[in-house]
Every structure is written in structure tokens, then in C-alpha cells.
Scaffold this active site. Structure first.
Site, short mmCIF file in Angstrom:
data_model
loop_
_atom_site.label_atom_id
_atom_site.label_comp_id
_atom_site.label_asym_id
_atom_site.label_seq_id
_atom_site.Cartn_x
_atom_site.Cartn_y
_atom_site.Cartn_z
N CYS A 111 -0.31 2.02 -8.50
CA CYS A 111 0.41 2.97 -9.36
C CYS A 111 -0.38 3.36 -10.61
O CYS A 111 -0.02 4.31 -11.30
CB CYS A 111 1.77 2.41 -9.75
SG CYS A 111 2.70 1.87 -8.32
N HIS A 246 4.26 5.89 -15.87
CA HIS A 246 4.57 5.66 -14.46
C HIS A 246 6.08 5.47 -14.30
O HIS A 246 6.72 4.76 -15.09
CB HIS A 246 3.82 4.42 -13.97
CG HIS A 246 4.19 4.03 -12.60
ND1 HIS A 246 4.21 4.93 -11.56
CD2 HIS A 246 4.59 2.84 -12.07
CE1 HIS A 246 4.60 4.31 -10.46
NE2 HIS A 246 4.83 3.04 -10.74
N ASN A 276 10.14 5.99 -7.22
CA ASN A 276 8.78 5.58 -7.57
C ASN A 276 7.83 6.06 -6.48
O ASN A 276 7.95 5.63 -5.33
CB ASN A 276 8.76 4.05 -7.71
CG ASN A 276 7.37 3.49 -8.00
OD1 ASN A 276 6.37 4.20 -7.92
ND2 ASN A 276 7.31 2.21 -8.32
N1 COA Z 1 21.47 -3.81 -4.12
C1 COA Z 1 22.34 -4.73 -4.55
N2 COA Z 1 21.97 -5.93 -5.03
C2 COA Z 1 20.65 -6.19 -5.09
C3 COA Z 1 19.68 -5.27 -4.66
C4 COA Z 1 20.14 -4.04 -4.17
N3 COA Z 1 19.30 -3.09 -3.75
N4 COA Z 1 18.46 -5.80 -4.86
C5 COA Z 1 18.64 -7.01 -5.38
N5 COA Z 1 19.97 -7.26 -5.52
C6 COA Z 1 20.62 -8.45 -6.06
C7 COA Z 1 19.74 -9.67 -6.00
O1 COA Z 1 19.87 -10.32 -4.75
C8 COA Z 1 20.31 -10.50 -7.14
O2 COA Z 1 21.46 -11.15 -6.71
P1 COA Z 1 21.79 -12.67 -7.21
O3 COA Z 1 21.95 -12.55 -8.69
O4 COA Z 1 23.04 -12.97 -6.48
O5 COA Z 1 20.61 -13.47 -6.80
C9 COA Z 1 20.73 -9.47 -8.18
O6 COA Z 1 20.87 -8.24 -7.45
C10 COA Z 1 19.74 -9.29 -9.30
O7 COA Z 1 18.43 -9.21 -8.73
P2 COA Z 1 17.15 -8.92 -9.61
O8 COA Z 1 15.95 -8.94 -8.72
O9 COA Z 1 17.17 -9.82 -10.81
O10 COA Z 1 17.48 -7.43 -10.08
P3 COA Z 1 16.73 -6.59 -11.16
O11 COA Z 1 17.69 -6.17 -12.20
O12 COA Z 1 15.44 -7.22 -11.58
O13 COA Z 1 16.37 -5.27 -10.33
C11 COA Z 1 14.44 -4.28 -9.30
C12 COA Z 1 15.51 -5.37 -9.20
C13 COA Z 1 13.50 -4.41 -8.10
C14 COA Z 1 15.13 -2.93 -9.30
C15 COA Z 1 13.66 -4.47 -10.64
O14 COA Z 1 13.27 -5.82 -10.77
C16 COA Z 1 12.45 -3.60 -10.76
O15 COA Z 1 12.54 -2.39 -10.81
N6 COA Z 1 11.26 -4.23 -10.86
C17 COA Z 1 10.02 -3.48 -10.97
C18 COA Z 1 9.58 -3.09 -9.60
C19 COA Z 1 8.45 -2.13 -9.63
O16 COA Z 1 8.28 -1.42 -10.57
N7 COA Z 1 7.69 -2.10 -8.55
C20 COA Z 1 6.63 -1.19 -8.37
C21 COA Z 1 5.49 -1.54 -9.20
S1 COA Z 1 4.70 -0.11 -9.72
#
Ligand code: COA
Length: 319
Positions: A111, A246, A276
Site C-alpha cells: 500500500c 492511504h 482499501n
Molecule cells: N464483522 C463482524 N465482526 C467482526 C468482523 C466482521 N467483519 N471482523 C472481526 N469481527 C469481530 C472479531 O472477531 C472480534 O470479536 P471478539 O471481540 O468477540 O473477539 C471483534 O469483531 C473485534 O475485532 P477486532 O479485530 O479487534 O476489530 P477492529 O476494530 O480492530 O477492526 C479491522 C478490524 C480489520 C477492521 C481493523 O483492525 C483494521 O482496519 N485494521 C487495519 C487493517 C489494514 O489496514 N489492512 C491493510 C493494510 S494497508
């Protein structure tokens, strides 16, 4: 004197996939996706490919810049999701647009790819090896999305963005306020294998991600790199008109704005509509801003990206 962007172009696949469609594939909801990421829809390629979208975005950027393809000395395509490894996408673009004088190659810094491409092209200009460059981010991330993994399939989309770069002055007078970083020791946070190894055992060909680790990394490193870029360009955070970042997660961008103590209105976003799209995000957002007439001559911008590798970086740009 700085390297200038003389024209921009972008393209999205026709097919739009909303959160409700994703919620029919995995255990998630429109509300969860919007609240946690800001994303409402993303475009997913059908007949479009990384090369076809790159070439179309390039044609639009060339038209916007008002140049002829023969003027282009260098084509750099950033991609992590090409359908083939050979020939490189940049050579396919060169053939398609008729940039017969241009050297062409692909790069992969995920990215951060558009930032890397800009710095590579600017370095060539400073060395006197190129005057006009075409830098493209083009991605069909859906080629490598596991549609049963709710941690990743909600985030990614497809599309391409391109920019024509020109040296605004003699090579020796060019300044390049640009910074690139990498930390390979944290590479496990976002991975994807390709095809088979020598032993013909199929690898896992999907994106696998530790979302929380990437989130924390981005919120810490992007403000740092923005400050590094500004110390090179000699500007304060307050002097910058727009921070073109980004588009990985709306909450990441909001957290970065907060850490820099700046108004979110100066952090434009299109993640709501596009998701993204890795290295295509920044040039696509720049093209959106350009076509909406938001960018006026002399405006000061900082562009910054982060992603797999891990990699991160940024540069200062005067419009
Ligand atoms: N729908 C519903 N629930 C979901 C889910 C979805 N799509 N994805 C994860 N969950 C759940 C998890 O299982 C977790 O449940 P638990 O608390 O019972 O264990 C809960 O939601 C929280 O998960 P978490 O991973 O802490 O969520 P988050 O707020 O960090 O959001 C992302 C997850 C992936 C959206 C976020 O971490 C993110 O955007 N990270 C950056 C990723 C990125 O930029 N990647 C590309 C790099 S350029």
C-alpha cells in the site's frame, strides 16, 4: 524546485459490491463494517484486470496532463495483485498507450507503492535520467481475497490511479522531500503466497492479516513520517492544505488527524465508496480531488502510505 504532478487519472470496475452482499457471504453486518471501517461499498473486477485498469487510468492521466505518450521516459506500476508475473504490467501499459520511448517496470511495496513509485521516479529525474514519468497504482485485490474470511474480505476493493510526474526545473535544482521506511521483521502481519513452491505443494494464496497490529502500526508511524517529510520540506503541519493518506480504515485516518491535532476536513477520504485498494488508493484520491477542483496551484500537500512489508513513507507535493 519540486517534482510536479501534471495530470491524474483513475478507473474503477463497473461492479459495485455493498456491505449487504458481503453480509450474505460471511457473518458480518453493514452496521459493523461501517462503524469499524467507514466502508459502504467497494468495486470488484469482472472482466477488468490490473493491466487493463492501469492502462485506462494512464490514458486519463495523459489526457489531463495534455502530453503525448511519446514524451514519457519512464513507467512505474505498483501492484501486489497482477494476474501474471510476466510480462510486467508496466510493459503492458507501455504497449497499450504507445509510450514507445519509455522504460517500464513494476514494483511491490504494497500500500506504500505509489509513494515508492514517486520517489523512484523523482530520483531518476534528479539524476537527469528522466523528465516525464508515469506512476500508476493498479490493484485487483479481489484476485487474492478469501471470501470466507470476514477479517479481510470486508476491506478490499479493485481499481487503478495514475499520475504524470514532471521535473519543474533543472535536475540539480530538484528537491525531493520524500521518505521511505521498511520493517521486514513485522512482515507476518499481512501475507499472501503465490501458487506453488518448488515442491509443487500449493501455498495459501489469500491475504492473511493481523488487523489490530496493522491498525496500531499505522496510527503510530504515519504521523511520524508526516513530520519527517515536513522537516525535509521546511513546513509546519498547519501550513499543509491537504493530507492525502492511504485509505485503509476511516478510524485510522481520524486517529492520525487527532495525533497531529489537525482538522479532519484536511484529510480527504474516498474509503466509503471504494474500500482499501492498496497502492491505487492515493493516486485515485488525488484524481478525485483534482477532478472536483479542490486542488489549486501552489497548494501544499503531504501524501503518505503504509502497508504490508511492513512499509511506510510519504512525500511533500506542491500542486
Ligand atoms: N464483522 C463482524 N465482526 C467482526 C468482523 C466482521 N467483519 N471482523 C472481526 N469481527 C469481530 C472479531 O472477531 C472480534 O470479536 P471478539 O471481540 O468477540 O473477539 C471483534 O469483531 C473485534 O475485532 P477486532 O479485530 O479487534 O476489530 P477492529 O476494530 O480492530 O477492526 C479491522 C478490524 C480489520 C477492521 C481493523 O483492525 C483494521 O482496519 N485494521 C487495519 C487493517 C489494514 O489496514 N489492512 C491493510 C493494510 S494497508
Amino acid at each position: 524546485m519540486f517534482v510536479k504532478i501534471a495530470g491524474t487519472g483513475s478507473v474503477l470496475p463497473e461492479r459495485v459490491v455493498d456491505n449487504f452482499e458481503i453480509a450474505r457471504m460471511v457473518d458480518t453486518s453493514d452496521e459493523w463494517i461501517q462503524t469499524r471501517t467507514g466502508i459502504r461499498t467497494r468495486h470488484i473486477a469482472g472482466k477488468e484486470t490490473v493491466a487493463s485498469m492501469a492502462a485506462e487510468a494512464a490514458k486519463r492521466a495523459i489526457e489531463d496532463a495534455g502530453i503525448s505518450p511519446e514524451e514519457i521516459d519512464l513507467i512505474i506500476v505498483s501492484t501486489v495483485s497482477a494476474e501474471q508475473s510476466l510480462p510486467c504490467v508496466a510493459c503492458e501499459v507501455q504497449k497499450e498507450i504507445g509510450a514507445v520511448r519509455a522504460a517500464a517496470f513494476d514494483l511491490n511495496s504494497a500500500c506504500s507503492g505509489f509513494i515508492t513509485g514517486y520517489q523512484m521516479a523523482a530520483g531518476q529525474m534528479k539524476a537527469g535520467l528522466a523528465k516525464t514519468a508515469l506512476v500508476i497504482g493498479s490493484e485487483c485485490l479481489s484476485n487474492y481475497v478469501d471470501w470466507s474470511d470476514r477479517g479481510t474480505c470486508i476491506l478490499f476493493g479493485d481499481g487503478a490511479g495514475a499520475a504524470i510526474l514532471r521535473a519543474d526545473g533543472a535536475p540539480e535544482e530538484l528537491e525531493i522531500p520524500s521518505v521511505l521506511h521498511a520493517d521486514g521483521s513485522k512482515g507476518d502481519s499481512l501475507t499472501c503466497s503465490l501458487g506453488h513452491g518448488k515442491d509443487k505443494v500449493p501455498y495459501d494464496e489469500y491475504y492473511r492479516m493481523d488487523g489490530r497490529a496493522i491498525f496500531k502500526f499505522a496510527v503510530r508511524k504515519v504521523p511520524e513520517v508526516i513530520r519527517e517529510v515536513l522537516s525535509l520540506s521546511g513546513h509546519s503541519v498547519e501550513e499543509i492544505d491537504y493530507f492525502v493518506l492511504h485509505q485503509a480504515n476511516r478510524r485510522i485516518i481520524e486517529a492520525i488527524a487527532k495525533r497531529l491535532r489537525q482538522d479532519e476536513a484536511r484529510f480527504p477520504m474516498n474509503i466509503m465508496d471504494n474500500g482499501n485498494i492498496s497502492s491505487a488508493c492515493i493516486p485515485m484520491l488525488l484524481d478525485d480531488m483534482n477532478r472536483k477542483g479542490l486542488l489549486k496551484p501552489g497548494m501544499k500537500l503531504v501524501l503518505a502510505g503504509f502497508g504490508a512489508g511492513l512499509t511506510w513513507g510519504g512525500f511533500y507535493l506542491e500542486w
